[in-house]
Design a protein around this motif. Structure first.
Motif, PDB file in Angstrom:
ATOM      1  N   GLY A 174      44.559  78.947  93.630  1.00 41.09           N
ATOM      2  CA  GLY A 174      43.765  79.002  94.856  1.00 41.09           C
ATOM      3  C   GLY A 174      43.179  80.367  95.112  1.00 41.09           C
ATOM      4  O   GLY A 174      43.044  80.796  96.256  1.00 41.09           O
ATOM      5  N   GLN A 175      42.812  81.060  94.042  1.00 42.05           N
ATOM      6  CA  GLN A 175      42.188  82.373  94.131  1.00 42.05           C
ATOM      7  C   GLN A 175      40.737  82.256  93.663  1.00 42.05           C
ATOM      8  O   GLN A 175      40.469  81.705  92.602  1.00 42.05           O
ATOM      9  CB  GLN A 175      42.918  83.382  93.235  1.00 42.05           C
ATOM     10  CG  GLN A 175      44.412  83.451  93.446  1.00 42.05           C
ATOM     11  CD  GLN A 175      44.775  84.044  94.781  1.00 42.05           C
ATOM     12  OE1 GLN A 175      44.313  85.124  95.131  1.00 42.05           O
ATOM     13  NE2 GLN A 175      45.599  83.346  95.536  1.00 42.05           N
ATOM     14  N   LEU A 176      39.828  82.790  94.458  1.00 42.18           N
ATOM     15  CA  LEU A 176      38.407  82.810  94.133  1.00 42.18           C
ATOM     16  C   LEU A 176      38.082  84.226  93.665  1.00 42.18           C
ATOM     17  O   LEU A 176      38.472  85.200  94.308  1.00 42.18           O
ATOM     18  CB  LEU A 176      37.612  82.441  95.388  1.00 42.18           C
ATOM     19  CG  LEU A 176      36.104  82.387  95.352  1.00 42.18           C
ATOM     20  CD1 LEU A 176      35.593  81.440  94.282  1.00 42.18           C
ATOM     21  CD2 LEU A 176      35.582  81.955  96.720  1.00 42.18           C
ATOM     22  N   TRP A 177      37.367  84.349  92.535  1.00 43.71           N
ATOM     23  CA  TRP A 177      37.118  85.650  91.912  1.00 43.71           C
ATOM     24  C   TRP A 177      35.633  85.965  91.811  1.00 43.71           C
ATOM     25  O   TRP A 177      34.836  85.100  91.470  1.00 43.71           O
ATOM     26  CB  TRP A 177      37.715  85.666  90.500  1.00 43.71           C
ATOM     27  CG  TRP A 177      39.200  85.587  90.493  1.00 43.71           C
ATOM     28  CD1 TRP A 177      39.972  84.458  90.423  1.00 43.71           C
ATOM     29  CD2 TRP A 177      40.110  86.684  90.563  1.00 43.71           C
ATOM     30  NE1 TRP A 177      41.288  84.782  90.443  1.00 43.71           N
ATOM     31  CE2 TRP A 177      41.412  86.151  90.522  1.00 43.71           C
ATOM     32  CE3 TRP A 177      39.946  88.058  90.648  1.00 43.71           C
ATOM     33  CZ2 TRP A 177      42.547  86.949  90.570  1.00 43.71           C
ATOM     34  CZ3 TRP A 177      41.087  88.857  90.689  1.00 43.71           C
ATOM     35  CH2 TRP A 177      42.360  88.302  90.645  1.00 43.71           C
ATOM     36  N   LEU A 184      39.345  89.209 106.185  1.00 40.99           N
ATOM     37  CA  LEU A 184      39.044  87.783 106.325  1.00 40.99           C
ATOM     38  C   LEU A 184      37.573  87.521 106.025  1.00 40.99           C
ATOM     39  O   LEU A 184      36.689  88.156 106.607  1.00 40.99           O
ATOM     40  CB  LEU A 184      39.411  87.280 107.718  1.00 40.99           C
ATOM     41  CG  LEU A 184      40.895  87.378 108.065  1.00 40.99           C
ATOM     42  CD1 LEU A 184      41.147  86.868 109.476  1.00 40.99           C
ATOM     43  CD2 LEU A 184      41.752  86.642 107.053  1.00 40.99           C
ATOM     44  N   VAL A 185      37.332  86.601 105.099  1.00 43.24           N
ATOM     45  CA  VAL A 185      35.974  86.313 104.641  1.00 43.24           C
ATOM     46  C   VAL A 185      35.728  84.818 104.602  1.00 43.24           C
ATOM     47  O   VAL A 185      36.659  84.013 104.674  1.00 43.24           O
ATOM     48  CB  VAL A 185      35.712  86.920 103.235  1.00 43.24           C
ATOM     49  CG1 VAL A 185      35.909  88.429 103.249  1.00 43.24           C
ATOM     50  CG2 VAL A 185      36.579  86.273 102.171  1.00 43.24           C
ATOM     51  N   ASN A 186      34.463  84.486 104.465  1.00 44.06           N
ATOM     52  CA  ASN A 186      34.048  83.105 104.260  1.00 44.06           C
ATOM     53  C   ASN A 186      32.999  83.106 103.161  1.00 44.06           C
ATOM     54  O   ASN A 186      32.143  83.982 103.120  1.00 44.06           O
ATOM     55  CB  ASN A 186      33.469  82.502 105.552  1.00 44.06           C
ATOM     56  CG  ASN A 186      33.096  81.057 105.369  1.00 44.06           C
ATOM     57  OD1 ASN A 186      31.964  80.742 105.021  1.00 44.06           O
ATOM     58  ND2 ASN A 186      34.046  80.174 105.568  1.00 44.06           N
ATOM     59  N   VAL A 187      33.101  82.134 102.274  1.00 42.09           N
ATOM     60  CA  VAL A 187      32.117  81.982 101.208  1.00 42.09           C
ATOM     61  C   VAL A 187      31.594  80.554 101.285  1.00 42.09           C
ATOM     62  O   VAL A 187      32.379  79.606 101.308  1.00 42.09           O
ATOM     63  CB  VAL A 187      32.729  82.242  99.814  1.00 42.09           C
ATOM     64  CG1 VAL A 187      31.645  82.186  98.744  1.00 42.09           C
ATOM     65  CG2 VAL A 187      33.459  83.574  99.769  1.00 42.09           C
ATOM     66  N   ILE A 191      34.522  78.030 102.200  1.00 45.49           N
ATOM     67  CA  ILE A 191      35.849  78.505 101.810  1.00 45.49           C
ATOM     68  C   ILE A 191      36.182  79.734 102.648  1.00 45.49           C
ATOM     69  O   ILE A 191      35.396  80.672 102.724  1.00 45.49           O
ATOM     70  CB  ILE A 191      35.884  78.869 100.309  1.00 45.49           C
ATOM     71  CG1 ILE A 191      35.629  77.621  99.457  1.00 45.49           C
ATOM     72  CG2 ILE A 191      37.213  79.530  99.947  1.00 45.49           C
ATOM     73  CD1 ILE A 191      35.505  77.902  97.971  1.00 45.49           C
ATOM     74  N   SER A 192      37.373  79.725 103.259  1.00 50.12           N
ATOM     75  CA  SER A 192      37.830  80.868 104.048  1.00 50.12           C
ATOM     76  C   SER A 192      39.099  81.428 103.430  1.00 50.12           C
ATOM     77  O   SER A 192      39.933  80.682 102.908  1.00 50.12           O
ATOM     78  CB  SER A 192      38.131  80.437 105.487  1.00 50.12           C
ATOM     79  OG  SER A 192      36.946  80.000 106.114  1.00 50.12           O
ATOM     80  N   GLY A 193      39.225  82.746 103.503  1.00 51.73           N
ATOM     81  CA  GLY A 193      40.424  83.360 102.958  1.00 51.73           C
ATOM     82  C   GLY A 193      40.477  84.850 103.201  1.00 51.73           C
ATOM     83  O   GLY A 193      39.683  85.406 103.954  1.00 51.73           O
ATOM     84  N   ARG A 194      41.427  85.477 102.525  1.00 50.85           N
ATOM     85  CA  ARG A 194      41.647  86.916 102.639  1.00 50.85           C
ATOM     86  C   ARG A 194      41.206  87.568 101.338  1.00 50.85           C
ATOM     87  O   ARG A 194      41.686  87.216 100.268  1.00 50.85           O
ATOM     88  CB  ARG A 194      43.126  87.178 102.902  1.00 50.85           C
ATOM     89  CG  ARG A 194      43.481  88.637 103.064  1.00 50.85           C
ATOM     90  CD  ARG A 194      44.943  88.807 103.464  1.00 50.85           C
ATOM     91  NE  ARG A 194      45.219  88.256 104.775  1.00 50.85           N
ATOM     92  CZ  ARG A 194      45.035  88.899 105.934  1.00 50.85           C
ATOM     93  NH1 ARG A 194      44.571  90.128 105.932  1.00 50.85           N
ATOM     94  NH2 ARG A 194      45.311  88.332 107.089  1.00 50.85           N
ATOM     95  N   VAL A 246      39.683  86.477  96.430  1.00 49.27           N
ATOM     96  CA  VAL A 246      39.806  85.818  97.730  1.00 49.27           C
ATOM     97  C   VAL A 246      40.950  84.823  97.626  1.00 49.27           C
ATOM     98  O   VAL A 246      40.886  83.863  96.856  1.00 49.27           O
ATOM     99  CB  VAL A 246      38.504  85.100  98.143  1.00 49.27           C
ATOM    100  CG1 VAL A 246      38.696  84.374  99.481  1.00 49.27           C
ATOM    101  CG2 VAL A 246      37.336  86.074  98.218  1.00 49.27           C
ATOM    102  N   ASP A 247      41.999  85.089  98.387  1.00 50.13           N
ATOM    103  CA  ASP A 247      43.127  84.164  98.468  1.00 50.13           C
ATOM    104  C   ASP A 247      42.704  83.067  99.452  1.00 50.13           C
ATOM    105  O   ASP A 247      42.598  83.316 100.656  1.00 50.13           O
ATOM    106  CB  ASP A 247      44.366  84.911  98.959  1.00 50.13           C
ATOM    107  CG  ASP A 247      45.591  84.018  99.049  1.00 50.13           C
ATOM    108  OD1 ASP A 247      45.663  83.007  98.322  1.00 50.13           O
ATOM    109  OD2 ASP A 247      46.487  84.343  99.856  1.00 50.13           O
TER     110      ASP A 247
END
Length: 165
Positions: free
Chosen positions: A47-50, A68-71, A84-87, A123-124
């Motif tokens: 669940g990691q976005l790179w 905190l970000v959103n993609v 997608i939301s994450g840290r 992004v976690d």
């Protein structure tokens, strides 16, 4: 991660793998939002976005303070929309950079993996949501037109899935 989460994550990866460009949204020091297009490299099984980035990018310098970000990803021709939301965290990991490296990245980093400013954003993923209309455009238009005429919201235009990791 439960097997249900693994299945949801696999479905999310499948949705995004062909939509390479996402709008990466961060929070500025004044708390305003800012977005820029970035090329997604991978959503891994954890669940990691790179993403590749330069450590000289202005928005990267603020990630530690505002992680905190959103993609968002969109493929309008297929009626696919993903959020997608994450840290986010800036990472220097040569092994991961080698794993993800491709010739397109070299355009931005002429010194390749030896570029002193080459970094990764990880992004976690905390949550994701997608809308995917499985019906044809004609079926979608017909359902919307029917809704206009009847005053009833169109049903069954596709799937809407929310994922919490």
């Amino acid at each position: 991660m439960t097997s249900a989460h693994q299945d949801q994550l696999a479905a999310l990866r499948e949705k995004v793998e062909d939509v390479k460009f996402g709008m990466f949204t961060t929070t500025n020091p004044d708390l305003s939002l800012s977005s820029r297009p970035m090329t997604s490299q991978q959503i891994d099984t954890q669940g990691q976005l790179w993403f590749f980035t330069s450590d000289e990018s202005a928005f990267v310098k603020n990630l530690a303070a505002q992680p905190l970000v959103n993609v968002t990803f969109a493929k309008p021709e297929d009626s696919l929309y993903v959020s997608i939301s994450g840290r986010a965290m800036l990472i220097r990991n040569r092994d991961k950079a080698e794993e993800l490296w491709n010739p397109m990245v070299g355009v931005w980093f002429p010194e390749a993996l030896d570029d002193p400013h080459l970094a990764l954003i990880n992004v976690d993923i905390h949550s994701a949501e997608y809308w995917d209309a499985t019906s044809s455009k004609m079926t979608q238009l017909f359902a919307i037109a029917k809704g206009v005429l009847t005053g009833k919201r169109p049903a069954d235009l596709g799937e809407h899935v929310e994922i919490k990791l």
